[in-house]
Design a protein around this motif. Structure first.
Motif, PDB file in Angstrom:
ATOM      1  N   ARG A 405       0.832  -1.211   0.000  1.00 33.97           N
ATOM      2  CA  ARG A 405       0.000   0.000   0.000  1.00 33.97           C
ATOM      3  C   ARG A 405       0.867   1.262   0.000  1.00 33.97           C
ATOM      4  N   ASN A 406       1.983   1.178  -0.706  1.00 32.25           N
ATOM      5  CA  ASN A 406       2.911   2.311  -0.847  1.00 32.25           C
ATOM      6  C   ASN A 406       3.458   2.805   0.492  1.00 32.25           C
ATOM      7  N   GLN A 407       3.609   1.920   1.456  1.00 32.90           N
ATOM      8  CA  GLN A 407       4.062   2.359   2.766  1.00 32.90           C
ATOM      9  C   GLN A 407       4.914   1.297   3.430  1.00 32.90           C
ATOM     10  N   LEU A 408       5.625   1.709   4.465  1.00 35.68           N
ATOM     11  CA  LEU A 408       6.429   0.827   5.298  1.00 35.68           C
ATOM     12  C   LEU A 408       5.810   0.769   6.688  1.00 35.68           C
ATOM     13  N   LEU A 409       6.334  -0.156   7.494  1.00 38.02           N
ATOM     14  CA  LEU A 409       5.785  -0.336   8.842  1.00 38.02           C
ATOM     15  C   LEU A 409       6.836   0.028   9.874  1.00 38.02           C
ATOM     16  N   LEU A 410       6.439   0.861  10.824  1.00 37.65           N
ATOM     17  CA  LEU A 410       7.327   1.216  11.922  1.00 37.65           C
ATOM     18  C   LEU A 410       7.499   0.037  12.868  1.00 37.65           C
ATOM     19  N   ASP A 411       8.688  -0.064  13.431  1.00 36.02           N
ATOM     20  CA  ASP A 411       8.988  -1.095  14.424  1.00 36.02           C
ATOM     21  C   ASP A 411       8.474  -0.600  15.772  1.00 36.02           C
ATOM     22  N   LEU A 412       7.237  -0.905  16.058  1.00 35.58           N
ATOM     23  CA  LEU A 412       6.598  -0.409  17.280  1.00 35.58           C
ATOM     24  C   LEU A 412       7.133  -1.102  18.529  1.00 35.58           C
ATOM     25  N   GLY A 413       7.967  -2.115  18.349  1.00 38.97           N
ATOM     26  CA  GLY A 413       8.612  -2.722  19.501  1.00 38.97           C
ATOM     27  C   GLY A 413       9.720  -1.863  20.091  1.00 38.97           C
ATOM     28  N   ARG A 414      10.171  -0.878  19.350  1.00 36.62           N
ATOM     29  CA  ARG A 414      11.208   0.034  19.841  1.00 36.62           C
ATOM     30  C   ARG A 414      10.599   1.077  20.763  1.00 36.62           C
ATOM     31  N   PRO A 415      11.181   1.282  21.944  1.00 32.81           N
ATOM     32  CA  PRO A 415      10.638   2.312  22.851  1.00 32.81           C
ATOM     33  C   PRO A 415      10.629   3.712  22.246  1.00 32.81           C
ATOM     34  N   ASP A 416      11.644   4.061  21.405  1.00 40.09           N
ATOM     35  CA  ASP A 416      11.648   5.400  20.833  1.00 40.09           C
ATOM     36  C   ASP A 416      10.514   5.575  19.829  1.00 40.09           C
ATOM     37  N   VAL A 417      10.141   4.515  19.118  1.00 39.47           N
ATOM     38  CA  VAL A 417       8.998   4.596  18.205  1.00 39.47           C
ATOM     39  C   VAL A 417       7.706   4.725  19.007  1.00 39.47           C
ATOM     40  N   GLN A 418       7.600   3.960  20.070  1.00 41.92           N
ATOM     41  CA  GLN A 418       6.418   4.083  20.933  1.00 41.92           C
ATOM     42  C   GLN A 418       6.296   5.508  21.472  1.00 41.92           C
ATOM     43  N   ASP A 419       7.422   6.080  21.906  1.00 42.94           N
ATOM     44  CA  ASP A 419       7.393   7.449  22.437  1.00 42.94           C
ATOM     45  C   ASP A 419       6.946   8.431  21.363  1.00 42.94           C
ATOM     46  N   PHE A 420       7.419   8.222  20.123  1.00 43.31           N
ATOM     47  CA  PHE A 420       6.999   9.100  19.032  1.00 43.31           C
ATOM     48  C   PHE A 420       5.489   9.006  18.802  1.00 43.31           C
ATOM     49  N   VAL A 421       4.961   7.797  18.777  1.00 39.39           N
ATOM     50  CA  VAL A 421       3.525   7.621  18.546  1.00 39.39           C
ATOM     51  C   VAL A 421       2.728   8.240  19.687  1.00 39.39           C
ATOM     52  N   ILE A 422       3.147   7.995  20.918  1.00 38.33           N
ATOM     53  CA  ILE A 422       2.453   8.581  22.065  1.00 38.33           C
ATOM     54  C   ILE A 422       2.510  10.101  22.007  1.00 38.33           C
ATOM     55  N   GLY A 423       3.683  10.645  21.678  1.00 40.22           N
ATOM     56  CA  GLY A 423       3.813  12.091  21.579  1.00 40.22           C
ATOM     57  C   GLY A 423       2.945  12.679  20.479  1.00 40.22           C
ATOM     58  N   THR A 424       2.865  11.979  19.346  1.00 39.23           N
ATOM     59  CA  THR A 424       2.024  12.443  18.238  1.00 39.23           C
ATOM     60  C   THR A 424       0.562  12.475  18.641  1.00 39.23           C
ATOM     61  N   LEU A 425       0.083  11.388  19.243  1.00 36.90           N
ATOM     62  CA  LEU A 425      -1.321  11.334  19.637  1.00 36.90           C
ATOM     63  C   LEU A 425      -1.621  12.338  20.749  1.00 36.90           C
ATOM     64  N   ASP A 426      -0.699  12.494  21.695  1.00 39.20           N
ATOM     65  CA  ASP A 426      -0.890  13.497  22.742  1.00 39.20           C
ATOM     66  C   ASP A 426      -1.006  14.891  22.134  1.00 39.20           C
ATOM     67  N   ARG A 427      -0.161  15.177  21.128  1.00 37.74           N
ATOM     68  CA  ARG A 427      -0.211  16.497  20.491  1.00 37.74           C
ATOM     69  C   ARG A 427      -1.549  16.722  19.798  1.00 37.74           C
ATOM     70  N   LEU A 428      -1.996  15.747  19.031  1.00 38.02           N
ATOM     71  CA  LEU A 428      -3.268  15.899  18.313  1.00 38.02           C
ATOM     72  C   LEU A 428      -4.440  16.022  19.276  1.00 38.02           C
ATOM     73  N   LEU A 429      -4.463  15.144  20.279  1.00 33.89           N
ATOM     74  CA  LEU A 429      -5.591  15.141  21.207  1.00 33.89           C
ATOM     75  C   LEU A 429      -5.522  16.305  22.188  1.00 33.89           C
ATOM     76  N   GLY A 430      -4.323  16.836  22.409  1.00 34.41           N
ATOM     77  CA  GLY A 430      -4.191  17.975  23.306  1.00 34.41           C
ATOM     78  C   GLY A 430      -4.391  19.308  22.621  1.00 34.41           C
ATOM     79  N   THR A 431      -4.105  19.359  21.323  1.00 31.91           N
ATOM     80  CA  THR A 431      -4.230  20.608  20.580  1.00 31.91           C
ATOM     81  C   THR A 431      -5.648  20.841  20.083  1.00 31.91           C
ATOM     82  N   TYR A 432      -6.296  19.771  19.662  1.00 34.38           N
ATOM     83  CA  TYR A 432      -7.621  19.881  19.069  1.00 34.38           C
ATOM     84  C   TYR A 432      -8.640  19.120  19.921  1.00 34.38           C
ATOM     85  N   ALA A 433      -9.877  19.562  19.840  1.00 36.45           N
ATOM     86  CA  ALA A 433     -10.948  18.959  20.641  1.00 36.45           C
ATOM     87  C   ALA A 433     -11.438  17.683  19.943  1.00 36.45           C
ATOM     88  N   VAL A 434     -10.653  16.621  20.076  1.00 36.26           N
ATOM     89  CA  VAL A 434     -10.940  15.346  19.420  1.00 36.26           C
ATOM     90  C   VAL A 434     -11.600  14.408  20.429  1.00 36.26           C
TER      91      VAL A 434
END
Length: 688
Positions: A405-434
């Motif tokens: 599907r024209n994409q790659l998969l992140l290695d979510l087993g890595r703690p730094d990738v998990q931190d990135f995903v958590i930070g991204t979702l925190d930013r979206l959910l904290g910035t906008y009324a989602v």
């Protein structure tokens, strides 16, 4: 000599385990309705051992290769030198209210295994898993969660859920008299081909007592059923390590996924209600939060997302009674199609010229909650994220990276990738009324590696990372409703269901196709987690047209959503939709909290689902067959026989005022006069 025996009690059943008289293992003594443990065991065939050992013939709960060399072991352990097999001894039991732990130790190999049991209060589910602790480095080549023994007299009828993308959860049956049946997934998720769920019944005719298992794992898995010579079915289930084995280091403990085990004397229909009760238990307090009527813009706009077009849809959705507006794929920078943007989760300023926060406020100003689609595990090769962190994707050194599907998969087993995903979702959910987050996953891991990491367990680490992010969402953003999706129903399992509010069974929303999908889904999963949309999609596997009423009644069997291009609907269609949505709001508590019974199947001319909650009974009835000449040829209405009602009570149809005796509804059924323009109905009965 008396051998130890332990009995676990659920709401209506008992499960009795004994220490075998033939060797150092635990075996099943009895499992079924309360009291089934009183009397000689129906599973005692262990003394017929020509050309096999007693352990090979025993109804063992769990055995290692070594003790059970011929007929399949749950545990295959090896030393670094390659010596395979374990010969353990029983070293003690711990019993408490609703729980049991049985320990077995192999001092020569350096491995201690504990068989764990736990009942789930208010249900007829028993959870089983194992804990393995090493005193030296070992390789676990097989590490199943448990084995389940079912006595049968004429082979076994296996019921399982099969399919493919857009055709998930097809109820499939197999009569197994001898040999092995296995199913599973190595796609990093439960997958579209099989659900991690199996029901076992005696092969004799009729819908007899049913035993079921469901594996609680969101990664690679298998369930294997073996028809043994002694006249039983033995089911083994567990995770499948990507690397082929897990390295267990000294002093560490590996805990296998839980295997949920259930029994019902009322056949597959009764077994489905056991699973429904269990999934309501998993939901906890969130069960009583109303699942709001959703509108999702994907089928109307695809990747062509902009503020003006989305608001136009949102206004119509609000007018017909929707409560939630979800912007699907295409809202973020670089996402004009499926070739870019993933990983760079920032709203596209060109699509939202007045700001994304203003757009969200405008949607909410219509009286709608607001939701977003995300695919946190995915990354596009041309994205900023991939440019900055190419090492974050799964890859094998020196091998090409394959795009799916024209994409790659992140290695979510890595703690730094998990931190990135958590930070991204925190930013979206904290910035906008989602208020709502749709978590999608559209590609399996292919070149699955982490160069330089040494001995790793990639599948387990990815699952742990996935669960860490979901658990964070629960804790940090408890108001947000989370939908689980993986290209449709590719990741539907108890671990996901315990951390999400709804799941998306399939990308196929065509009416008769969806009816078949939902029929299978409800065998294993509860209505309150089944997101279902009304769309304009034509049939893929069954192209026969069906009315708007059919699409609504079908979708109202779970959590109602709308996905059609409402701008193209006529005023009459919008008015009809508004009436159905209003009716749904009146009965959704019955659908989501009531006892569900499947009435017939999609293969029959009339089928439906019955929901009972308090004094109300809701029947969603659907016509799938010929009209038998109506109205030209005289004939009787089609009827659906209801179940579980009080035969002495009276039930009133709240729409027509017609009153039925309970015995009448049980014996003759509820009548439906189908016609070319009337192929679905929703009946609400109130007990008088």
């Amino acid at each position: 000599m008396t051998h130890p025996r332990w009995t676990l009690r659920t709401e209506h059943t008992t499960y009795t385990v004994r220490l075998s008289q033939d060797g150092p293992w635990a075996e099943l003594d009895a499992w079924g309705p309360a009291g089934v443990e009183d009397g000689p065991s129906a599973l005692d065939w262990s003394h017929r051992t020509h050309f096999v050992t007693p352990a090979d013939a025993a109804p063992a709960e769990y055995l290692p290769y070594g003790l059970r060399p011929f007929t399949g072991a749950e545990l295959v352990a090896a030393t670094p030198a390659g010596e395979r097999g374990s010969w353990w001894e029983f070293t003690g039991a711990e019993e408490s209210e609703g729980a049991l732990r049985l320990a077995f130790t192999d001092d020569v190999l350096g491995l201690r295994t504990v068989l764990c049991y736990e009942t789930v209060p208010g249900t007829d589910v028993i959870l089983r898993w194992t804990e393995h602790t090493a005193t030296r480095e070992l390789r676990l080549e097989r590490l199943d969660s448990a084995a389940v023994n079912v006595p049968v007299t004429a082979g076994a009828r296996l019921t399982y859920l099969t399919g493919q993308w857009s055709q998930e959860f097809q109820r499939t049956q197999l009569h197994l008299t001898r040999g092995t049946f296995t199913m599973g997934s190595t796609q990093g998720v439960p997958g579209h081909a099989y659900a991690p769920w199996l029901a076992v019944q005696d092969g004799t005719p009729g819908d007899g007592p049913a035993y079921g298992v469901a594996l609680e794992w969101a990664g690679n898995w298998h369930i294997t059923a073996e028809a043994e010579p002694g006249g039983a079915i033995r089911v083994r289930a567990g995770r499948v390590p990507h690397e082929g084995a897990v390295v267990l280091t000294p002093g560490t403990t590996l805990t296998t996924p839980r295997l949920a085990c259930a029994f019902s004397p009322e056949g597959l229909d009764g077994l489905s209600r056991v699973w429904h009760h269990y999934e309501r238990r998993l939901a906890g307090d969130r069960l009583h939060r109303p699942r709001k009527v959703l509108y999702n813009s994907w089928e109307a706009t695809g990747f062509d997302v902009d503020a003006a077009g989305q608001l136009e849809l949102a206004k119509v959705a609000a007018d017909i009674g929707a409560e939630l507006f979800v912007v699907d794929d295409g809202w973020f920078t670089g996402r004009a199609d499926d070739t870019g943007g993933l990983g760079d989760w920032h709203p596209d300023p060109a699509a939202f010229p007045h700001g994304f926060d203003r757009f969200v406020e405008d949607v909410r100003g219509l009286g709608l909650d607001f939701g977003l689609w995300v695919e946190p595990e995915a990354v596009s090769p041309g994205s900023r994220l991939h440019t900055e962190h190419p090492d974050w994707v799964y890859r094998v050194e020196g091998r090409p990276a394959r795009l799916v599907r024209n994409q790659l998969l992140l290695d979510l087993g890595r703690p730094d990738v998990q931190d990135f995903v958590i930070g991204t979702l925190d930013r979206l959910l904290g910035t906008y009324a989602v208020d709502y987050l749709k978590w999608d996953m559209n590609r399996p891991p292919t070149e699955r590696g982490r160069p330089g990491a040494g001995a790793v367990d990639l599948d387990a680490e990815h699952v742990a990372g996935y669960l860490r992010v979901l658990d964070h969402l629960r804790t940090a953003h408890p108001h947000v409703t989370v939908e689980g999706c993986a290209g449709g129903g590719g990741r539907v399992d108890p671990l996901t269901l315990a951390r999400t509010d709804v799941v998306w069974p399939s990308d196929n929303t065509a009416p008769l196709d969806r009816l078949s999908i939902q029929y299978g889904f409800l065998h294993a999963h509860a209505p309150h987690v089944m997101s279902s949309w009304v769309t304009d999609a034509p049939g893929v596997f069954d192209p026969r047209p069906r009315s708007l009423a059919f699409r609504f009644v079908n979708a109202m069997c779970g959590v109602l959503g709308i996905g059609a291009d409402l701008r193209a609907w006529s005023p009459e269609e919008r008015a009809e939709a508004a009436r159905w949505i209003a009716r749904y709001k009146e009965i959704r508590d019955v659908v989501h909290l009531g006892e569900a019974r499947l009435l017939g199947s999609p293969d029959e001319p009339t089928c439906g689902v019955q929901y009972d909650f308090g004094e109300r009974t809701v029947v969603a009835a659907l016509s799938t067959g010929r009209l038998d000449g109506a109205p030209l040829v005289p004939g009787r209405p089609a009827r659906l026989r209801l179940r579980g009602l009080d035969p002495a009570a009276r039930y009133r149809d709240t729409a027509t005022g017609t009153t039925y005796g309970g015995a009448h509804l049980l014996h003759y059924g509820l009548p439906f006069a189908w016609s070319a323009g009337h192929d679905a109905d929703l009946v609400v009965l109130t007990r008088e």
